[in-house]
Design an enzyme around this catalytic site. Sequence first.
Site, PDB file in Angstrom:
ATOM      1  N   LYS A  89       0.860  -1.288   0.066  1.00 50.05           N
ATOM      2  CA  LYS A  89      -0.067  -0.035   0.072  1.00 50.05           C
ATOM      3  C   LYS A  89       0.795   1.374  -0.056  1.00 50.05           C
ATOM      4  CE  LYS A  89      -2.259  -0.917   3.781  1.00 50.05           C
ATOM      5  NZ  LYS A  89      -1.506  -2.438   3.930  1.00 50.05           N
ATOM      6  N   LYS A 111      -1.319   9.533   6.044  1.00 47.97           N
ATOM      7  CA  LYS A 111      -1.224   8.160   7.002  1.00 47.97           C
ATOM      8  C   LYS A 111      -2.214   8.444   8.207  1.00 47.97           C
ATOM      9  CE  LYS A 111       0.055   3.682   7.745  1.00 47.97           C
ATOM     10  NZ  LYS A 111      -0.348   2.651   7.044  1.00 47.97           N
TER      11      LYS A 111
HETATM   12  N1  LIG Z   1       6.209  -3.660  -6.095  1.00 50.97           N
HETATM   13  C1  LIG Z   1       7.134  -3.762  -5.602  1.00 50.97           C
HETATM   14  N2  LIG Z   1       8.337  -4.021  -5.645  1.00 50.97           N
HETATM   15  C2  LIG Z   1       9.404  -4.194  -4.806  1.00 50.97           C
HETATM   16  N3  LIG Z   1       9.439  -4.134  -3.520  1.00 50.97           N
HETATM   17  C3  LIG Z   1       7.771  -3.940  -3.187  1.00 50.97           C
HETATM   18  C4  LIG Z   1       6.758  -3.796  -4.185  1.00 50.97           C
HETATM   19  N4  LIG Z   1       5.712  -3.474  -3.379  1.00 50.97           N
HETATM   20  C5  LIG Z   1       6.119  -3.594  -2.090  1.00 50.97           C
HETATM   21  N5  LIG Z   1       7.342  -3.753  -1.818  1.00 50.97           N
HETATM   22  C6  LIG Z   1       8.142  -3.857  -0.548  1.00 50.97           C
HETATM   23  O1  LIG Z   1       7.372  -4.843   0.234  1.00 50.97           O
HETATM   24  C7  LIG Z   1       7.334  -4.231   1.792  1.00 50.97           C
HETATM   25  C8  LIG Z   1       5.873  -4.033   1.908  1.00 50.97           C
HETATM   26  O2  LIG Z   1       5.276  -3.044   1.516  1.00 50.97           O
HETATM   27  P1  LIG Z   1       4.640  -1.845   2.134  1.00 50.97           P
HETATM   28  O3  LIG Z   1       5.452  -1.223   3.167  1.00 50.97           O
HETATM   29  O4  LIG Z   1       4.264  -0.951   0.831  1.00 50.97           O
HETATM   30  O5  LIG Z   1       3.231  -2.619   2.617  1.00 50.97           O
HETATM   31  P2  LIG Z   1       1.894  -1.946   3.170  1.00 50.97           P
HETATM   32  O6  LIG Z   1       0.708  -2.771   2.520  1.00 50.97           O
HETATM   33  O7  LIG Z   1       1.873  -0.660   3.230  1.00 50.97           O
HETATM   34  O8  LIG Z   1       2.252  -2.570   4.649  1.00 50.97           O
HETATM   35  P3  LIG Z   1       1.540  -1.779   6.104  1.00 50.97           P
HETATM   36  O9  LIG Z   1       0.365  -2.902   6.164  1.00 50.97           O
HETATM   37  O10 LIG Z   1       2.492  -2.119   7.011  1.00 50.97           O
HETATM   38  O11 LIG Z   1       1.152  -0.467   5.702  1.00 50.97           O
HETATM   39  C9  LIG Z   1       8.138  -3.033   1.590  1.00 50.97           C
HETATM   40  O12 LIG Z   1       9.623  -3.501   1.906  1.00 50.97           O
HETATM   41  C10 LIG Z   1       8.402  -2.708   0.072  1.00 50.97           C
HETATM   42  O13 LIG Z   1       9.210  -1.851  -0.316  1.00 50.97           O
HETATM   43  C1  LIG Z   2       2.228  -3.015  11.994  1.00 52.77           C
HETATM   44  C2  LIG Z   2       1.771  -3.224  10.666  1.00 52.77           C
HETATM   45  N1  LIG Z   2       2.844  -3.078   9.746  1.00 52.77           N
HETATM   46  C3  LIG Z   2       0.446  -2.556  10.172  1.00 52.77           C
HETATM   47  N2  LIG Z   2       0.488  -1.156  10.183  1.00 52.77           N
HETATM   48  C4  LIG Z   2      -0.704  -2.731  11.114  1.00 52.77           C
HETATM   49  C5  LIG Z   2      -1.255  -3.998  10.627  1.00 52.77           C
HETATM   50  C6  LIG Z   2      -2.530  -4.276  11.324  1.00 52.77           C
HETATM   51  C7  LIG Z   2      -3.209  -5.795  11.129  1.00 52.77           C
HETATM   52  C8  LIG Z   2      -4.376  -6.153  12.150  1.00 52.77           C
HETATM   53  C9  LIG Z   2      -5.186  -7.330  11.479  1.00 52.77           C
HETATM   54  O1  LIG Z   2      -5.823  -7.240  10.593  1.00 52.77           O
HETATM   55  O2  LIG Z   2      -4.854  -8.463  12.167  1.00 52.77           O
HETATM   56 MG   LIG Z   3       2.149   0.926   4.683  1.00 49.11          MG
END
Ligand SMILES: Nc1ncnc2c1ncn2[C@@H]1O[C@H](COP(=O)(O)OP(=O)(O)OP(=O)(O)O)[C@@H](O)[C@H]1O
Ligand SMILES: C[C@H](N)[C@H](N)CCCCCC(=O)O
Ligand SMILES: [Mg+2]
Length: 225
Positions: free
Chosen positions: A18, A40
């Site tokens: 995300k 965020k």
């Molecule tokens: N298309 C991609 N190519 C390379 N790395 C990626 C890609 N998408 C995500 N990542 C990597 O995967 C990891 C998780 O991605 P990200 O932090 O964006 O997830 P998120 O869904 O935002 O997580 P959260 O629930 O913690 O907010 C990060 O290290 C990010 O750099």
């Molecule tokens: C800390 C982590 N990277 C996220 N920001 C928080 C994810 C919460 C998930 C909760 C759940 O669905 O069980």
């Molecule tokens: Mg995130």
Amino acid sequence: MTERRAWFLTGTDTEIGKTFVTCALLHAARAAGHSAVGMKPIAAGADLVDGERVNEDAARIRAAGSFDPGLRVLNPYCLASPIAPHIAAAEEGVRIEPARILRAFEELAVRADVIIVEGVGGFRVPLDERYDTADLAVDFALPVILVVGMRLGCINHALLTVDALAARGLRLAGWIANRVDPAMLRFDENLAALQARIPAPLLGVVPHVPDGDPAKAAGALRLPD
Ligand SMILES: Nc1ncnc2c1ncn2[C@@H]1O[C@H](COP(=O)(O)OP(=O)(O)OP(=O)(O)O)[C@@H](O)[C@H]1O
Ligand SMILES: C[C@H](N)[C@H](N)CCCCCC(=O)O
Ligand SMILES: [Mg+2]
């Protein structure tokens, strides 16, 4: 003057890209000449930098925007532990107030013409004993972008999320396939299965970017119409 456009961005799970996609969309919007910032509202997990709590997602989103609205405007709630936010909030004695989040959104939104609000985890993450991130999306009243982290299991997660959005009357403006797992088997067939079932436009297929630089993925994406 450009019309202001904003979206609530959710995903099929935590750690599926995300933040990566939020930043890539901000880069794409800026390349198209827009003033673009991300938000965020609630983050879980922080480092202390000069006495201030800094969450990694918030820092990445801050770096990708056209301007810096200030960390506590971009990220009003920064909880210390990287755990489910309602548990982190309860441990700290923090109550998440939607009105405070919406005020912060208005503060940064007046300065930008593209705003992307990243949720927490998947679509229904509790924020206290009754309120969750789906309720927050309803309170924002924004169209939704869904990021599907392309890995085994994502079809079910994506379709459950689509149903949950529809149940709340939220409009799905588009979805993005993010290649978080570059080794996923039958990628094309999975993508086709999702395209056949998600009732919204596919805004892009984001490749796996080995160095994790979201600017390199901006060309693979477009903003919703
Ligand atoms: N298309 C991609 N190519 C390379 N790395 C990626 C890609 N998408 C995500 N990542 C990597 O995967 C990891 C998780 O991605 P990200 O932090 O964006 O997830 P998120 O869904 O935002 O997580 P959260 O629930 O913690 O907010 C990060 O290290 C990010 O750099
Ligand atoms: C800390 C982590 N990277 C996220 N920001 C928080 C994810 C919460 C998930 C909760 C759940 O669905 O069980
Ligand atoms: Mg995130």
